[in-house]
Design a protein around this motif. Structure first.
Motif, PDB file in Angstrom:
ATOM      1  N   ILE A  31     -24.763 -21.169  34.306  1.00  0.00           N
ATOM      2  CA  ILE A  31     -25.806 -22.194  34.343  1.00  0.00           C
ATOM      3  C   ILE A  31     -26.888 -21.825  33.335  1.00  0.00           C
ATOM      4  O   ILE A  31     -27.173 -20.645  33.128  1.00  0.00           O
ATOM      5  CB  ILE A  31     -26.398 -22.347  35.772  1.00  0.00           C
ATOM      6  CG1 ILE A  31     -27.211 -23.623  35.919  1.00  0.00           C
ATOM      7  CG2 ILE A  31     -27.201 -21.135  36.176  1.00  0.00           C
ATOM      8  CD1 ILE A  31     -26.423 -24.841  36.187  1.00  0.00           C
ATOM      9  N   GLU A  32     -27.417 -22.844  32.667  1.00  0.00           N
ATOM     10  CA  GLU A  32     -28.526 -22.663  31.731  1.00  0.00           C
ATOM     11  C   GLU A  32     -29.449 -23.866  31.876  1.00  0.00           C
ATOM     12  O   GLU A  32     -29.107 -24.850  32.515  1.00  0.00           O
ATOM     13  CB  GLU A  32     -28.027 -22.607  30.287  1.00  0.00           C
ATOM     14  CG  GLU A  32     -27.114 -21.452  29.976  1.00  0.00           C
ATOM     15  CD  GLU A  32     -26.557 -21.575  28.579  1.00  0.00           C
ATOM     16  OE1 GLU A  32     -27.315 -21.342  27.609  1.00  0.00           O
ATOM     17  OE2 GLU A  32     -25.369 -21.933  28.455  1.00  0.00           O
ATOM     18  N   ARG A  33     -30.574 -23.791  31.242  1.00  0.00           N
ATOM     19  CA  ARG A  33     -31.473 -24.942  31.212  1.00  0.00           C
ATOM     20  C   ARG A  33     -30.844 -26.047  30.356  1.00  0.00           C
ATOM     21  O   ARG A  33     -29.872 -25.830  29.634  1.00  0.00           O
ATOM     22  CB  ARG A  33     -32.832 -24.547  30.661  1.00  0.00           C
ATOM     23  CG  ARG A  33     -33.629 -23.729  31.673  1.00  0.00           C
ATOM     24  CD  ARG A  33     -35.073 -23.789  31.385  1.00  0.00           C
ATOM     25  NE  ARG A  33     -35.838 -23.099  32.399  1.00  0.00           N
ATOM     26  CZ  ARG A  33     -37.149 -23.119  32.442  1.00  0.00           C
ATOM     27  NH1 ARG A  33     -37.842 -23.788  31.533  1.00  0.00           N
ATOM     28  NH2 ARG A  33     -37.784 -22.482  33.393  1.00  0.00           N
ATOM     29  N   LEU A  81     -36.304 -17.374  43.295  1.00  0.00           N
ATOM     30  CA  LEU A  81     -37.645 -16.933  42.950  1.00  0.00           C
ATOM     31  C   LEU A  81     -38.186 -15.874  43.896  1.00  0.00           C
ATOM     32  O   LEU A  81     -38.986 -15.047  43.508  1.00  0.00           O
ATOM     33  CB  LEU A  81     -38.600 -18.129  42.900  1.00  0.00           C
ATOM     34  CG  LEU A  81     -38.299 -19.140  41.795  1.00  0.00           C
ATOM     35  CD1 LEU A  81     -39.263 -20.311  41.875  1.00  0.00           C
ATOM     36  CD2 LEU A  81     -38.386 -18.486  40.428  1.00  0.00           C
ATOM     37  N   ASN A  82     -37.730 -15.858  45.140  1.00  0.00           N
ATOM     38  CA  ASN A  82     -38.220 -14.843  46.066  1.00  0.00           C
ATOM     39  C   ASN A  82     -37.338 -13.596  46.092  1.00  0.00           C
ATOM     40  O   ASN A  82     -37.569 -12.688  46.865  1.00  0.00           O
ATOM     41  CB  ASN A  82     -38.364 -15.422  47.479  1.00  0.00           C
ATOM     42  CG  ASN A  82     -37.034 -15.835  48.069  1.00  0.00           C
ATOM     43  OD1 ASN A  82     -35.982 -15.606  47.490  1.00  0.00           O
ATOM     44  ND2 ASN A  82     -37.079 -16.460  49.228  1.00  0.00           N
ATOM     45  N   GLY A  83     -36.325 -13.552  45.231  1.00  0.00           N
ATOM     46  CA  GLY A  83     -35.472 -12.374  45.124  1.00  0.00           C
ATOM     47  C   GLY A  83     -34.419 -12.250  46.207  1.00  0.00           C
ATOM     48  O   GLY A  83     -33.689 -11.277  46.237  1.00  0.00           O
ATOM     49  N   PHE A  92     -34.931 -21.479  37.297  1.00  0.00           N
ATOM     50  CA  PHE A  92     -35.141 -20.044  37.484  1.00  0.00           C
ATOM     51  C   PHE A  92     -34.961 -19.257  36.186  1.00  0.00           C
ATOM     52  O   PHE A  92     -35.302 -18.086  36.116  1.00  0.00           O
ATOM     53  CB  PHE A  92     -34.158 -19.462  38.498  1.00  0.00           C
ATOM     54  CG  PHE A  92     -34.302 -19.978  39.902  1.00  0.00           C
ATOM     55  CD1 PHE A  92     -35.359 -20.783  40.295  1.00  0.00           C
ATOM     56  CD2 PHE A  92     -33.356 -19.645  40.844  1.00  0.00           C
ATOM     57  CE1 PHE A  92     -35.470 -21.236  41.596  1.00  0.00           C
ATOM     58  CE2 PHE A  92     -33.455 -20.092  42.151  1.00  0.00           C
ATOM     59  CZ  PHE A  92     -34.507 -20.892  42.530  1.00  0.00           C
ATOM     60  N   LEU A  93     -34.372 -19.876  35.173  1.00  0.00           N
ATOM     61  CA  LEU A  93     -33.988 -19.173  33.950  1.00  0.00           C
ATOM     62  C   LEU A  93     -34.995 -19.393  32.830  1.00  0.00           C
ATOM     63  O   LEU A  93     -35.562 -20.466  32.707  1.00  0.00           O
ATOM     64  CB  LEU A  93     -32.608 -19.635  33.492  1.00  0.00           C
ATOM     65  CG  LEU A  93     -31.470 -19.376  34.477  1.00  0.00           C
ATOM     66  CD1 LEU A  93     -30.231 -20.124  34.048  1.00  0.00           C
ATOM     67  CD2 LEU A  93     -31.193 -17.896  34.599  1.00  0.00           C
ATOM     68  N   LEU A  94     -35.154 -18.391  32.008  1.00  0.00           N
ATOM     69  CA  LEU A  94     -36.059 -18.484  30.857  1.00  0.00           C
ATOM     70  C   LEU A  94     -35.265 -18.324  29.565  1.00  0.00           C
ATOM     71  O   LEU A  94     -35.581 -17.493  28.723  1.00  0.00           O
ATOM     72  CB  LEU A  94     -37.157 -17.417  30.956  1.00  0.00           C
ATOM     73  CG  LEU A  94     -38.056 -17.528  32.178  1.00  0.00           C
ATOM     74  CD1 LEU A  94     -39.043 -16.372  32.232  1.00  0.00           C
ATOM     75  CD2 LEU A  94     -38.790 -18.864  32.177  1.00  0.00           C
TER      76      LEU A  94
END
Length: 144
Positions: A31-33, A81-83, A92-94
């Motif tokens: 998965i990616e943006r 996001l909460n691990g 969630f990805l940058l």
């Protein structure tokens, strides 16, 4: 050196795909943006050398080399996001590539689930390799 294809489908709110081994079996999903994300779009189609890298945040990962206009593009394990969650949505990805064992939907977004298992499977497949080529291609005619 191995060359692994990443077959992708572009969606309005994310980019889904799967990585195959050298025998055309699916290793895991990715998965990616979205392609048109203004801040962190998916990696452009092409072939990239991926080298083993010790990421300060994600540990032992593979990092794509020479991505146009980008640095530190990793293939890594993903968590919420909460691990604690074991799925990842594009939000969630940058700019990296997240892995999962299967595709799912979370909060109306495409996602991949069982990221820990997928990352272990991916790294086990490449266990003795310090580098490989990732060929990113669009999966033509795919439906979502």
């Amino acid at each position: 050196m191995k060359t692994l294809p990443l077959w992708r489908t572009y969606l309005p709110n994310g980019t889904r795909g799967y990585i195959e081994d050298t025998d055309n079996n699916i290793i895991c999903h990715a998965i990616e943006r979205a392609k048109d994300d203004p801040d962190h779009p998916c990696v452009p189609e092409g072939t990239y050398l991926c080298k083993l890298y010790q990421s300060p945040e994600h540990g032992r990962v593979f990092m794509l080399q020479d991505v146009p206009g980008r640095t530190y593009v990793e293939i890594h394990i993903c968590e919420g996001l909460n691990g604690t969650l074991d799925y990842v949505r594009p939000a969630f990805l940058l700019g990296c590539v997240g892995l999962g064992m299967y595709e799912c939907w979370e909060h109306g977004e495409p996602a991949v689930c069982a990221s820990h298992e997928a990352f272990r499977r991916f790294m086990d497949y490449l266990q003795s390799d310090e580098a490989f080529y990732l060929r990113i291609l669009e999966l033509k005619g795919a439906t979502t």
